[in-house]
Design a protein around this motif. Structure first.
Motif, PDB file in Angstrom:
ATOM      1  N   TRP A 128      12.932  12.028  -3.110  1.00 35.56           N
ATOM      2  CA  TRP A 128      13.202  13.027  -4.141  1.00 35.56           C
ATOM      3  C   TRP A 128      13.103  12.470  -5.544  1.00 35.56           C
ATOM      4  O   TRP A 128      12.794  13.204  -6.480  1.00 35.56           O
ATOM      5  N   GLU A 129      13.324  11.168  -5.707  1.00 37.85           N
ATOM      6  CA  GLU A 129      13.187  10.579  -7.039  1.00 37.85           C
ATOM      7  C   GLU A 129      11.740  10.624  -7.519  1.00 37.85           C
ATOM      8  O   GLU A 129      11.470  10.889  -8.700  1.00 37.85           O
ATOM      9  N   LEU A 130      10.798  10.401  -6.597  1.00 38.18           N
ATOM     10  CA  LEU A 130       9.380  10.465  -6.957  1.00 38.18           C
ATOM     11  C   LEU A 130       8.977  11.893  -7.327  1.00 38.18           C
ATOM     12  O   LEU A 130       8.243  12.102  -8.297  1.00 38.18           O
ATOM     13  N   GLU A 131       9.487  12.874  -6.570  1.00 33.43           N
ATOM     14  CA  GLU A 131       9.197  14.274  -6.908  1.00 33.43           C
ATOM     15  C   GLU A 131       9.791  14.644  -8.262  1.00 33.43           C
ATOM     16  O   GLU A 131       9.174  15.367  -9.040  1.00 33.43           O
ATOM     17  N   LEU A 132      10.972  14.147  -8.558  1.00 31.71           N
ATOM     18  CA  LEU A 132      11.601  14.420  -9.851  1.00 31.71           C
ATOM     19  C   LEU A 132      10.767  13.851 -10.992  1.00 31.71           C
ATOM     20  O   LEU A 132      10.559  14.514 -12.021  1.00 31.71           O
ATOM     21  N   ILE A 133      10.243  12.653 -10.807  1.00 25.70           N
ATOM     22  CA  ILE A 133       9.385  12.041 -11.825  1.00 25.70           C
ATOM     23  C   ILE A 133       8.097  12.855 -11.986  1.00 25.70           C
ATOM     24  O   ILE A 133       7.632  13.082 -13.105  1.00 25.70           O
ATOM     25  N   LEU A 134       7.525  13.325 -10.869  1.00 22.69           N
ATOM     26  CA  LEU A 134       6.307  14.143 -10.950  1.00 22.69           C
ATOM     27  C   LEU A 134       6.581  15.449 -11.682  1.00 22.69           C
ATOM     28  O   LEU A 134       5.774  15.888 -12.511  1.00 22.69           O
ATOM     29  N   TYR A 135       7.731  16.086 -11.401  1.00 23.48           N
ATOM     30  CA  TYR A 135       8.081  17.318 -12.112  1.00 23.48           C
ATOM     31  C   TYR A 135       8.272  17.057 -13.604  1.00 23.48           C
ATOM     32  O   TYR A 135       7.874  17.862 -14.437  1.00 23.48           O
ATOM     33  N   LEU A 136       8.867  15.930 -13.945  1.00 26.01           N
ATOM     34  CA  LEU A 136       9.077  15.587 -15.351  1.00 26.01           C
ATOM     35  C   LEU A 136       7.738  15.395 -16.063  1.00 26.01           C
ATOM     36  O   LEU A 136       7.519  15.941 -17.156  1.00 26.01           O
ATOM     37  N   PHE A 137       6.823  14.653 -15.439  1.00 23.15           N
ATOM     38  CA  PHE A 137       5.496  14.473 -16.038  1.00 23.15           C
ATOM     39  C   PHE A 137       4.732  15.788 -16.092  1.00 23.15           C
ATOM     40  O   PHE A 137       3.945  16.012 -17.014  1.00 23.15           O
ATOM     41  N   ILE A 156      -1.341  16.229 -11.357  1.00 24.76           N
ATOM     42  CA  ILE A 156       0.063  16.107 -10.947  1.00 24.76           C
ATOM     43  C   ILE A 156       0.422  17.216  -9.966  1.00 24.76           C
ATOM     44  O   ILE A 156       1.157  17.003  -8.997  1.00 24.76           O
TER      45      ILE A 156
END
Length: 81
Positions: A3-12, A39
């Motif tokens: 979920w941390e990787l998905e959160l970073i993708l959503y932020l970008f 993305i």
């Protein structure tokens, strides 16, 4: 997926969308929209839709980005700002 990787993708994703809307240079806006599509493709792949992600990467980030760059270079009108 992590979920941390998905959160970073959503932020970008949000950052690239805001930059594409706020920037004055058309070429930078086209590049940011291609980054946005790439993305999105990564998010589709993270959700398990590999075929949709591959199509988004090829069509959304690749072909559409190239066509928009060609259109920007064909445009000769200059804006006042």
């Amino acid at each position: 997926m992590i979920w941390e990787l998905e959160l970073i993708l959503y932020l970008f994703l949000v950052i690239s969308g805001v930059v594409a809307l706020e920037v004055k240079d058309m070429l930078v806006a086209v590049v940011m929209m291609s980054v946005f599509s790439f993305i999105m493709a990564l998010l589709f792949i993270s959700m398990g839709a590999v075929d949709v992600g591959f199509t988004e990467a090829v069509i959304g980030a690749g072909v559409t980005g190239i066509l928009f760059v060609v259109v920007v270079y064909q445009t000769t009108r200059k804006s006042a700002d």
